[in-house]
Write a protein that holds these residues in place. Structure first.
Motif, mmCIF file in Angstrom:
data_model
loop_
_atom_site.group_PDB
_atom_site.id
_atom_site.type_symbol
_atom_site.label_atom_id
_atom_site.label_comp_id
_atom_site.label_asym_id
_atom_site.label_seq_id
_atom_site.Cartn_x
_atom_site.Cartn_y
_atom_site.Cartn_z
ATOM 1 N N LEU A 81 10.185 -12.474 -16.724
ATOM 2 C CA LEU A 81 10.102 -13.219 -15.472
ATOM 3 C C LEU A 81 11.489 -13.672 -15.023
ATOM 4 N N SER A 82 12.242 -14.245 -15.947
ATOM 5 C CA SER A 82 13.576 -14.747 -15.611
ATOM 6 C C SER A 82 14.503 -13.617 -15.213
ATOM 7 N N GLU A 83 14.452 -12.513 -15.940
ATOM 8 C CA GLU A 83 15.327 -11.368 -15.633
ATOM 9 C C GLU A 83 15.026 -10.839 -14.233
ATOM 10 N N THR A 84 13.748 -10.734 -13.900
ATOM 11 C CA THR A 84 13.347 -10.245 -12.578
ATOM 12 C C THR A 84 13.890 -11.135 -11.465
ATOM 13 N N ARG A 85 13.903 -12.425 -11.710
ATOM 14 C CA ARG A 85 14.348 -13.359 -10.672
ATOM 15 C C ARG A 85 15.861 -13.558 -10.651
ATOM 16 N N LEU A 86 16.508 -13.390 -11.805
ATOM 17 C CA LEU A 86 17.956 -13.609 -11.874
ATOM 18 C C LEU A 86 18.764 -12.385 -11.475
ATOM 19 N N LYS A 87 18.239 -11.201 -11.767
ATOM 20 C CA LYS A 87 18.996 -9.968 -11.518
ATOM 21 C C LYS A 87 19.460 -9.850 -10.062
ATOM 22 N N PRO A 88 18.597 -10.107 -9.080
ATOM 23 C CA PRO A 88 19.065 -10.003 -7.690
ATOM 24 C C PRO A 88 20.175 -11.011 -7.351
ATOM 25 N N LEU A 89 20.289 -12.062 -8.163
ATOM 26 C CA LEU A 89 21.314 -13.087 -7.926
ATOM 27 C C LEU A 89 22.608 -12.777 -8.685
ATOM 28 N N GLY A 90 22.610 -11.674 -9.449
ATOM 29 C CA GLY A 90 23.809 -11.265 -10.167
ATOM 30 C C GLY A 90 23.940 -11.839 -11.565
ATOM 31 N N PHE A 91 22.844 -12.390 -12.092
ATOM 32 C CA PHE A 91 22.873 -12.994 -13.424
ATOM 33 C C PHE A 91 21.884 -12.283 -14.342
ATOM 34 N N GLY A 92 22.110 -12.417 -15.648
ATOM 35 C CA GLY A 92 21.174 -11.923 -16.647
ATOM 36 C C GLY A 92 20.666 -13.086 -17.471
ATOM 37 N N VAL A 93 19.451 -12.974 -17.967
ATOM 38 C CA VAL A 93 18.848 -14.071 -18.724
ATOM 39 C C VAL A 93 19.650 -14.382 -19.988
ATOM 40 N N GLY A 94 20.263 -13.384 -20.597
ATOM 41 C CA GLY A 94 21.062 -13.611 -21.794
ATOM 42 C C GLY A 94 22.333 -14.398 -21.525
ATOM 43 N N GLN A 95 22.753 -14.428 -20.276
ATOM 44 C CA GLN A 95 23.966 -15.158 -19.889
ATOM 45 C C GLN A 95 23.712 -16.649 -19.674
ATOM 46 N N LEU A 96 22.453 -17.039 -19.601
ATOM 47 C CA LEU A 96 22.119 -18.428 -19.256
ATOM 48 C C LEU A 96 22.795 -19.479 -20.121
ATOM 49 N N PRO A 97 22.745 -19.352 -21.450
ATOM 50 C CA PRO A 97 23.405 -20.394 -22.245
ATOM 51 C C PRO A 97 24.899 -20.522 -21.931
ATOM 52 N N VAL A 98 25.558 -19.400 -21.699
ATOM 53 C CA VAL A 98 26.991 -19.430 -21.376
ATOM 54 C C VAL A 98 27.211 -20.097 -20.023
ATOM 55 N N LEU A 99 26.424 -19.692 -19.041
ATOM 56 C CA LEU A 99 26.575 -20.255 -17.699
ATOM 57 C C LEU A 99 26.336 -21.764 -17.692
ATOM 58 N N VAL A 100 25.297 -22.193 -18.384
ATOM 59 C CA VAL A 100 24.966 -23.626 -18.434
ATOM 60 C C VAL A 100 26.043 -24.399 -19.184
ATOM 61 N N ALA A 101 26.495 -23.860 -20.314
ATOM 62 C CA ALA A 101 27.528 -24.544 -21.099
ATOM 63 C C ALA A 101 28.809 -24.698 -20.288
ATOM 64 N N LEU A 102 29.189 -23.651 -19.567
ATOM 65 C CA LEU A 102 30.413 -23.724 -18.763
ATOM 66 C C LEU A 102 30.230 -24.657 -17.575
ATOM 67 N N GLN A 103 29.068 -24.599 -16.952
ATOM 68 C CA GLN A 103 28.800 -25.459 -15.796
ATOM 69 C C GLN A 103 28.816 -26.931 -16.196
ATOM 70 N N ASP A 104 28.253 -27.237 -17.359
ATOM 71 C CA ASP A 104 28.137 -28.626 -17.806
ATOM 72 C C ASP A 104 29.356 -29.098 -18.598
ATOM 73 N N GLY A 105 30.338 -28.212 -18.816
ATOM 74 C CA GLY A 105 31.540 -28.586 -19.553
ATOM 75 C C GLY A 105 31.304 -28.783 -21.045
#
Length: 153
Positions: A23-47
């Motif tokens: 579900l997440s991959e289907t919704r994130l892919k059109p936005l240019g993100f992958g579900v496996g990238q989420l922890p990295v994106l969140v960690a970087l966003q939150d510092g």
């Protein structure tokens, strides 16, 4: 005892995790993100992390797969690396503008997916499920750490 292995918590959680990932991959892919990238994106966003080592620890993955993921994310314009002024051998990793701009929509899509998946659950049931899963993850981490420590001996 005639237990159904397909009804065990481990199997059911695995099925749920795969369903959430699809579900997440289907919704994130059109936005240019992958579900496996989420922890990295969140960690970087939150510092919460800014080095490869910190990100690997935060995401609970080994260094080699993290290095590969970061290389792909850099290639795709999601992150940027800069030399760490305190340690010239190390890099600091930050979200690129494209990732920062796309994160709000990605997060909204993920929350919507979770809300849809929990249709029919009361707020109390959803909160209880989250609490139980966090406890389960803590138990699994303790088991893995104990087994890792005993195999190091």
């Amino acid at each position: 005892m005639d237990e159904d292995v397909l009804s065990t918590p481990g199997h059911l959680i695995s099925l749920a995790a795969r369903g959430f990932a699809r579900l997440s991959e289907t919704r994130l892919k059109p936005l240019g993100f992958g579900v496996g990238q989420l922890p990295v994106l969140v960690a970087l966003q939150d510092g919460k992390a800014s080095t490869q080592r910190d990100l690997a620890r935060f995401a609970r993955v080994e260094q080699p797969p993290m290095a590969q993921m970061l290389a792909r994310m850099e290639r795709d314009g999601l992150i940027e690396r800069t030399r760490d002024p305190a340690d010239g051998r190390s890099s600091r990793i930050v979200l690129a503008k494209a990732a920062r701009d796309g994160m709000p929509e990605a997060i909204a899509a993920l929350f919507q997916g979770n809300e849809e998946a929990l249709a029919g659950f009361t707020d109390a049931e959803a909160a209880q499920l989250v609490g139980l899963l966090k406890r389960l993850i803590d138990n699994l981490d303790q088991i893995a750490n104990a087994e890792s420590a005993s195999s190091d001996c």
